[in-house]
Design an enzyme around this catalytic site. Structure first.
Site, PDB file in Angstrom:
ATOM      1  N   HIS A 105      -2.927   3.232  -5.301  1.00  0.00           N
ATOM      2  CA  HIS A 105      -2.363   2.740  -4.054  1.00  0.00           C
ATOM      3  C   HIS A 105      -2.069   1.257  -4.183  1.00  0.00           C
ATOM      4  CE1 HIS A 105      -1.731   2.001   0.195  1.00  0.00           C
ATOM      5  NE2 HIS A 105      -1.552   3.301   0.299  1.00  0.00           N
ATOM      6  N   ASP A 133      -2.525  11.330  -0.071  1.00  0.00           N
ATOM      7  CA  ASP A 133      -1.504  12.347  -0.339  1.00  0.00           C
ATOM      8  C   ASP A 133      -1.996  13.441  -1.261  1.00  0.00           C
ATOM      9  OD1 ASP A 133       0.734  11.356   1.147  1.00  0.00           O
ATOM     10  OD2 ASP A 133       0.694   9.665  -0.214  1.00  0.00           O
TER      11      ASP A 133
END
Ligand code: CMC
Length: 440
Positions: free
Chosen positions: A312, A370
């Site tokens: 991320h 996700d």
């Protein structure tokens, strides 16, 4: 309520070509301070250069706070873990939109208002019929959400706070309806109308899976999981899609057009499209025995392959949303019977291997939100192409809250970044007959 003016609490100095200028340093409630560079160009003739905006605060905001190093995410001050455990999506939507948690009366009124706006103009159905049946639902969403501006003329005046508010409510209310329609259209089934006695997430499931022929029984565990995913995805500070919306909105574009722009930005695999990419990757890996091969590829600098659903930009510690969703993921998998599902088994094994691998540990590449949302959706039988659409439904609340905040901010001006020009220097036009010789 408007935000207070920026106040400098310190000063940094920049020396350039024998001249020293003072740059105000301002601090917010938490997080790094900012160098206020608004006067930089007029004082020095220099722009700043920050591709990907890794060191740039593009705006000030009261909505969401992230501390990536510590793995903290707050909506209006409340930690995401507490909201995911103790709240529900309608309450979180209210919180993001209005700034505080609702009282029970305010919550009931809000739900009632949202329910009043869930239907879309009947003519929107004909609009759907212009799309190919095999169109990606995100392509349809970009089109139909943008098209809402041609249906709701009474909420397009962005200078009118009441119209801005109605547009916000309409978007939040209609997104699941449009998403359900996009799915039903792709499989050739009739559209299912929203039902006001159902919750927001139940309604979504019902519009996805019920048919006129068979009563659809909503699984409460699934509805809770969807609600939780919606909470976790509702806002995330100035990410690519939110920044797109702010930039589009800064020109005065109407909210439906702005949200359509945000949906387009969200679609990319490095952003919201990652949960869809996770499933694509699992399919490509195909079998647990091939995991080491793909882990090797992810580590290979000469191979563009990356493990989708890992890493991320902001969280360099664990993504707090991922730890909440991991729990939900295991709950759903327990119910779905993961032992019978090769792909879900593969996902769990990939998670285990990557989290124990030196490369991923050292680079702090943890599974992100996700990774788990993709697996949950897969276990529920939600088609892969609908994954990012669900993300868009959730994020609409954050997007529209950020858009409203921007429009009401007196510091707001049209977004217009500058550039470092590295193209050809000035040159005169070359007549056609001379071009070939010139280029040889
Ligand atoms: N697999 C393998 N290596 C990776 C991965 C990955 N998923 N992510 C980053 N790296 C490596 C990268 O090669 C680089 O190595 P080096 O330092 O040797 O050059 C290092 O880690 C840092 O990568 P980066 O690209 O500079 O990191 P970033 O912060 O710019 O990228 C990211 C963040 C999310 C784009 C990236 O981690 C990625 O592509 N992940 C896979 C896609 C994904 O899951 N995206 C969803 C993000 S979360 C949803 C959202 O909030 O929108």
């Amino acid at each position: 309520m408007t935000m207070a003016a920026l106040k400098a609490q310190n000063v940094a100095q920049l020396s350039y070509q024998g001249k020293t200028i003072d740059l105000p340093v301002c601090f917010g409630t938490d997080g790094p301070g900012v160098l206020d560079l608004q006067g930089l160009y007029s004082a020095t003739g220099l722009f700043t250069f920050d591709p990907g905006y890794t060191s740039t605060a593009s705006c000030r905001s009261e909505i969401t706070y992230i501390d990536g190093a510590k793995g903290i995410l707050l909506y209006r001050g409340y930690p995401i873990q507490q909201l995911a455990e103790k709240s529900d999506f309608m309450e979180v939507a209210y919180l993001l939109l209005y700034g505080d948690l609702p009282t029970s009366v305010q919550k009931d009124e809000f739900i009632q208002t949202i329910n009043n706006h869930t239907l879309v103009h009947e003519q929107v159905s004909s609009f759907f019929r212009g799309f190919r049946r095999d169109a990606h639902p995100m392509a349809i969403m970009v089109g139909v959400v943008g098209a809402l501006s041609s249906f709701y003329h009474d909420s397009l005046d962005i200078q009118d706070p009441a119209q801005r508010h109605i547009a916000a409510l309409r978007l939040i209310a209609k997104m699941p309806t449009l998403a359900g329609m996009a799915y039903k259209y792709s499989i050739g089934q009739p559209f299912v109308y929203p039902q006001s006695h159902l919750s927001y997430s139940e309604n979504f499931l019902n519009m996805m899976f019920s048919t006129p022929t068979t009563p659809y029984v909503i699984n409460p565990l699934w509805a809770k999981a969807i609600d939780r995913i919606l909470i976790l995805h509702a806002d995330h500070e100035q990410n690519a899609s939110t920044s797109t919306i702010r930039l589009a909105g800064s020109s005065g574009a109407n909210p439906f057009a702005c949200i359509a722009a945000g949906i387009a930005a969200l679609w990319g695999p490095a952003h919201g499209g990652a949960n869809e990419a996770v499933l694509g990757m699992l399919e490509e890996i195909g079998h647990v025995d091939r995991i080491p091969e793909f882990i090797g590829r992810a580590k290979d600098k000469n191979d563009p392959f990356r493990l989708m659903g890992f890493g991320h930009r902001v969280y360099k510690s664990y993504d707090p949303r991922a730890s909440v969703l991991r729990e939900t993921c295991y709950e759903i998998l327990g119910e779905a019977g993961v032992k019978d599902n090769q792909m879900l088994q593969l996902a769990m094994e990939l998670e285990r291997i990557a989290m124990a691998d030196e490369y991923f540990i050292e680079k702090k590449l943890y599974p992100n939100v996700d990774f788990y949302s993709g697996i949950i959706f897969k276990a529920m039988g939600i088609p892969v192409t609908m994954f990012t659409v669900l993300f868009a439904i959730a994020r609409t609340v954050g997007w529209i809250s950020q858009w409203k905040e921007m429009i009401a901010d007196p510091m707001q001006k049209i977004g217009r970044p500058r550039q470092l020009y590295v193209g050809k220097a000035y040159r005169d036009f070359i007549p056609m007959e001379k071009r070939l010789e010139e280029s040889q």
